[in-house]
Design an enzyme around this catalytic site. Sequence first.
Site, short mmCIF file in Angstrom:
data_model
loop_
_atom_site.label_atom_id
_atom_site.label_comp_id
_atom_site.label_asym_id
_atom_site.label_seq_id
_atom_site.Cartn_x
_atom_site.Cartn_y
_atom_site.Cartn_z
N HIS A 112 0.83 -1.21 0.00
CA HIS A 112 0.00 0.00 0.00
C HIS A 112 0.86 1.26 0.00
CE1 HIS A 112 -2.84 -3.04 1.84
NE2 HIS A 112 -3.52 -2.58 0.80
N HIS A 113 2.10 1.16 -0.48
CA HIS A 113 2.91 2.38 -0.49
C HIS A 113 2.35 3.40 -1.47
CE1 HIS A 113 4.51 0.44 -4.06
NE2 HIS A 113 5.09 1.56 -4.39
N LYS B 281 -3.17 -2.50 -7.55
CA LYS B 281 -3.59 -2.86 -8.91
C LYS B 281 -3.06 -4.22 -9.29
CE LYS B 281 -5.15 -1.19 -12.94
NZ LYS B 281 -5.96 -2.41 -13.01
N LYS C 150 6.59 -4.26 -10.61
CA LYS C 150 6.32 -3.89 -12.00
C LYS C 150 5.86 -2.44 -12.09
CE LYS C 150 4.13 -7.06 -14.16
NZ LYS C 150 3.13 -7.99 -14.71
N LYS D 266 -3.22 -8.79 -6.64
CA LYS D 266 -3.59 -9.84 -7.59
C LYS D 266 -4.80 -10.58 -7.04
CE LYS D 266 -2.07 -11.39 -11.56
NZ LYS D 266 -1.47 -10.57 -12.61
N SER E 31 -3.55 0.23 -18.42
CA SER E 31 -4.60 0.22 -17.39
C SER E 31 -4.57 1.54 -16.60
CB SER E 31 -4.39 -0.94 -16.41
OG SER E 31 -4.98 -2.11 -16.92
P1 NAD Z 1 -4.87 -15.95 -21.77
O1 NAD Z 1 -5.77 -16.78 -20.96
O2 NAD Z 1 -5.44 -14.95 -22.70
O3 NAD Z 1 -3.87 -16.86 -22.64
C1 NAD Z 1 -3.06 -17.88 -22.14
C2 NAD Z 1 -2.80 -18.85 -23.27
O4 NAD Z 1 -1.83 -19.82 -22.85
C3 NAD Z 1 -4.06 -19.62 -23.69
O5 NAD Z 1 -4.21 -19.54 -25.09
C4 NAD Z 1 -3.77 -21.03 -23.22
O6 NAD Z 1 -4.38 -22.02 -24.02
C5 NAD Z 1 -2.26 -21.08 -23.33
N1 NAD Z 1 -1.66 -22.15 -22.53
C6 NAD Z 1 -2.08 -22.67 -21.36
N2 NAD Z 1 -1.26 -23.63 -20.93
C7 NAD Z 1 -0.30 -23.74 -21.86
C8 NAD Z 1 0.82 -24.58 -22.00
N3 NAD Z 1 1.14 -25.48 -21.07
N4 NAD Z 1 1.61 -24.43 -23.10
C9 NAD Z 1 1.31 -23.52 -24.03
N5 NAD Z 1 0.24 -22.69 -23.96
C10 NAD Z 1 -0.54 -22.80 -22.89
O7 NAD Z 1 -3.89 -15.27 -20.69
P2 NAD Z 1 -3.00 -13.98 -20.89
O8 NAD Z 1 -3.78 -12.82 -20.39
O9 NAD Z 1 -2.42 -13.97 -22.26
O10 NAD Z 1 -1.86 -14.24 -19.79
C11 NAD Z 1 -0.73 -15.05 -20.08
C12 NAD Z 1 0.36 -14.71 -19.10
O11 NAD Z 1 0.68 -13.32 -19.20
C13 NAD Z 1 0.03 -14.97 -17.63
O12 NAD Z 1 1.22 -15.36 -16.97
C14 NAD Z 1 -0.38 -13.60 -17.14
O13 NAD Z 1 -0.19 -13.45 -15.74
C15 NAD Z 1 0.58 -12.72 -17.92
N6 NAD Z 1 0.14 -11.33 -18.06
C16 NAD Z 1 -1.04 -11.00 -18.67
C17 NAD Z 1 -1.38 -9.67 -18.82
C18 NAD Z 1 -2.64 -9.23 -19.56
O14 NAD Z 1 -2.80 -8.01 -19.79
N7 NAD Z 1 -3.51 -10.13 -19.99
C19 NAD Z 1 -0.55 -8.66 -18.31
C20 NAD Z 1 0.66 -9.02 -17.70
C21 NAD Z 1 0.98 -10.36 -17.59
#
Ligand code: NAD
Length: 478
Positions: A70-71, A76, A100, A112, A369
């Site tokens: 909470h700094h 978010k 981040k 989260k 965001s």
């Molecule tokens: P998403 O659900 O849109 O996509 C994830 C994809 O990974 C899916 O298509 C899924 O089928 C695939 N997948 C699952 N298991 C797998 C495996 N073993 N091998 C290969 N592919 C696999 O999720 P996202 O929003 O794209 O998030 C993906 C990562 O990015 C997560 O670690 C998330 O924390 C991180 N992230 C997302 C955002 C965002 O804005 N969405 C921001 C920062 C970080």
Amino acid sequence: MANILIADNQETHFFNDVCNNFDYAAQFTKHDAGLLDQIKSCNSVYRFRFPIRKGNGFEVIDAWRVEHSHHQSPTKGGIRYSEMVNEDEVMALAALMTYKCAIVNVPFGGAKGGIKINPKNYTIQELENITRRYTVELTKKNFLGPSIDVPAPDYGSGEREMSWIADTYATMNPGQGDALGCVTGKPIALHGIAGRREATGRGVAIAVRECVNVGEDMQRIGLMPGISGKRIIVQGLGNVGYHSAKFLAEFGGIIVGLCEYEGAIYNADGLDVEAVFQHRKETGSILGYPGAAQEFKNSKEGLEQPCDILVPAALENQITADNVRNIQAKIIAEGANGPTTPEAEAIFYENGGIIIPDMYANAGGVTVSYFEWLKNLSHVSFGRMNRRFEENSNLNLVNMVEGITGVALTPMQRSTIIKGASELELVNSGLEDTMIRSYHEIRETFVNNPKIDTLRTAAFVGAINKIAVSYMNLGIWP
Ligand code: NAD
């Protein structure tokens, strides 16, 4: 290292890994041990369970919201919908959000959320019930609000879920003018912002481009500078993976491999990302895509194929001590959170590679965001007040220059110069500026301190220093 035994008896170590990275980086700072402990700790962990109707019966859903720091307010971080989610993971991801935000100078604390379900096993109605009930639970406990804690999409969730959250929160808070700023990643029609959907992937692509543009670093790892022609493998064709691949290809990279959970495909001459995406949409699998030269039923084999850059953009713990020596890429750009274990990272650097760390590489999402939240609080879209004014000023200037020089511009040249910036252009410009500045900030810390051995440690050092200053400014620490 003692692993954390979490409430559902599943032993995990992700939060410990993040804390170990923190401790390692902290030795390169000069802060009081108590202050470092405060920065590292998770401030609030809320674990709850609630029932939903499923079929003719009920099901009890496990869920979490963690506010790591909470700094800065609000906190978010995204909400993960996954049957693999657990308390340790949510704590780790919340902590990564704190660092981040500090890295990309976004004035939020880290948080989260997690809902332990596989969305594929639920109808849309059931998903809506789960999401709305989750929102009610958070609101009751003061874990949600535009000045308190602002969720966003993550693995398994997207714009649809964010709009359910916004609607539920606004309904529970009648008359609160800023209510729709309680969540970001909303559809544009519901006070979202242009460019948010693709922001994380665009940010990953900019991060990679910035990294490969530094000649001396590329020389050290045996690559030519520049993104053009670089062979790239992307894991995950979801939000982050698809957009990372799309923009990397647009910047001049060649997507040679794509991996999903059902398998992987490879073609040294390049894959058409959009065509693969459509093929998967139609058939439910990337396998069988006619443009693939090779197919792998074991998805992880796809990571080990020849390439220059690997972008894991699916899940954590994908590159471990077991498979890192088989990775042929020289650069790993972490689109996902926590895809590389600490052991694998050490081996990868020893073998002369570079890892662009998650807490910077995928920060494009939280950056945009932040812009969406600002838009929601100001109740006006970016560009609305000044676009026409800019266009009129530019028009006057062009007319004057044409009059003085006697040179007439073509209609295309005129419209390019005159055009005022749209919301999307302003968002993309802010995102690009953030990603470029932050990369060089991290790299400078790395280059200026020979004892700092990875970009991740350099990123942590920068984040710790910024958060420490916030605490000192709050007067909590002398
Ligand atoms: P998403 O659900 O849109 O996509 C994830 C994809 O990974 C899916 O298509 C899924 O089928 C695939 N997948 C699952 N298991 C797998 C495996 N073993 N091998 C290969 N592919 C696999 O999720 P996202 O929003 O794209 O998030 C993906 C990562 O990015 C997560 O670690 C998330 O924390 C991180 N992230 C997302 C955002 C965002 O804005 N969405 C921001 C920062 C970080």
